[in-house]
Design an enzyme around this catalytic site. Structure first.
Site, PDB file in Angstrom:
ATOM      1  N   GLY A 291       0.828  -1.202   0.000  1.00 34.04           N
ATOM      2  CA  GLY A 291       0.000   0.000   0.000  1.00 34.04           C
ATOM      3  C   GLY A 291       0.858   1.246   0.000  1.00 34.04           C
ATOM      4  O   GLY A 291       1.996   1.231  -0.440  1.00 34.04           O
ATOM      5  N   CYS A 292       0.316   2.305   0.524  1.00 29.21           N
ATOM      6  CA  CYS A 292       1.004   3.594   0.554  1.00 29.21           C
ATOM      7  C   CYS A 292       2.282   3.502   1.384  1.00 29.21           C
ATOM      8  O   CYS A 292       2.256   3.053   2.524  1.00 29.21           O
ATOM      9  CB  CYS A 292       0.074   4.659   1.133  1.00 29.21           C
ATOM     10  N   PHE A 293       3.380   3.945   0.811  1.00 21.64           N
ATOM     11  CA  PHE A 293       4.636   3.866   1.555  1.00 21.64           C
ATOM     12  C   PHE A 293       4.667   4.774   2.773  1.00 21.64           C
ATOM     13  O   PHE A 293       5.424   4.547   3.709  1.00 21.64           O
ATOM     14  CB  PHE A 293       5.873   4.062   0.686  1.00 21.64           C
ATOM     15  N   TRP A 294       3.842   5.817   2.819  1.00 18.91           N
ATOM     16  CA  TRP A 294       3.790   6.676   4.013  1.00 18.91           C
ATOM     17  C   TRP A 294       3.383   5.854   5.227  1.00 18.91           C
ATOM     18  O   TRP A 294       3.902   6.050   6.318  1.00 18.91           O
ATOM     19  CB  TRP A 294       2.801   7.814   3.833  1.00 18.91           C
TER      20      TRP A 294
END
Length: 171
Positions: A15-18
């Site tokens: 998913g989102c790397f953040w």
């Protein structure tokens, strides 16, 4: 960055790397986490290109950890808990190939451990795990504004409504 005598890297997409960056930074033994791109063919991909789906890359984190404190297998145990590995090309509202779940292995030992870990993790899920296990290829660090995103933007809506609840669950 102070390290023990031996460190190792893991390249993980979920998913989102953040989200993964913020979560892995809080795992004891993790020394650094870098957001970036892996798994595609285009050299030096930009965020815009990755989002357009023209590069084949996944949003990925490079996790550097101290083997005296945590093992690769334990890193993978956190990975399975930090995202939903049963959704294809999606994590929550983030949809697209760049959000796919992948363990990018760096050597034969990591590949074997990833396969064993995936088999063991399946017992915790009602649906089949769709996470792929692939050779790493080149990891491209993301643009500077993506690094330490949660720490720099804790009040941003995505951070408050997506990342913060995951961090609360980790505690």
């Amino acid at each position: 960055m102070e390290t023990g005598e031996k460190t190792e890297k893991a390249l993980l997409a979920g998913g989102c790397f953040w989200c993964l960056e913020a979560l892995f930074k809080r795992v004891p033994g993790v020394l650094s986490v870098t957001s970036g791109y892996c798994g595609g063919a285009a050299p030096h991909p930009t965020y815009e290109e990755v989002c357009e789906g023209t590069t084949g890359h996944a949003e990925t984190v490079e996790v550097v950890f101290d083997l005296a404190v945590i093992s690769y297998r334990e890193i993978l145990d956190f990975f399975w808990k930090f995202h939903d590995p049963t959704t294809l090309n999606r994590q929550g509202a983030d949809i697209g190939e760049q959000y796919r779940s992948v363990i990018f292995y760096l050597d034969a030992n990591q590949r074997e451990l990833a396969e064993l870990s995936k088999s063991a993790a399946q017992a915790a899920f009602d649906r089949p795990i769709v996470t792929s296990i692939e050779p790493a290829g080149h990891f491209w660090p993301a643009e500077a504004w993506h690094q330490k995103y949660y720490e720099r933007n804790p009040d941003a809506p995505y951070c408050r409504f997506v990342i913060a609840p995951k961090l609360a669950k980790l505690r």
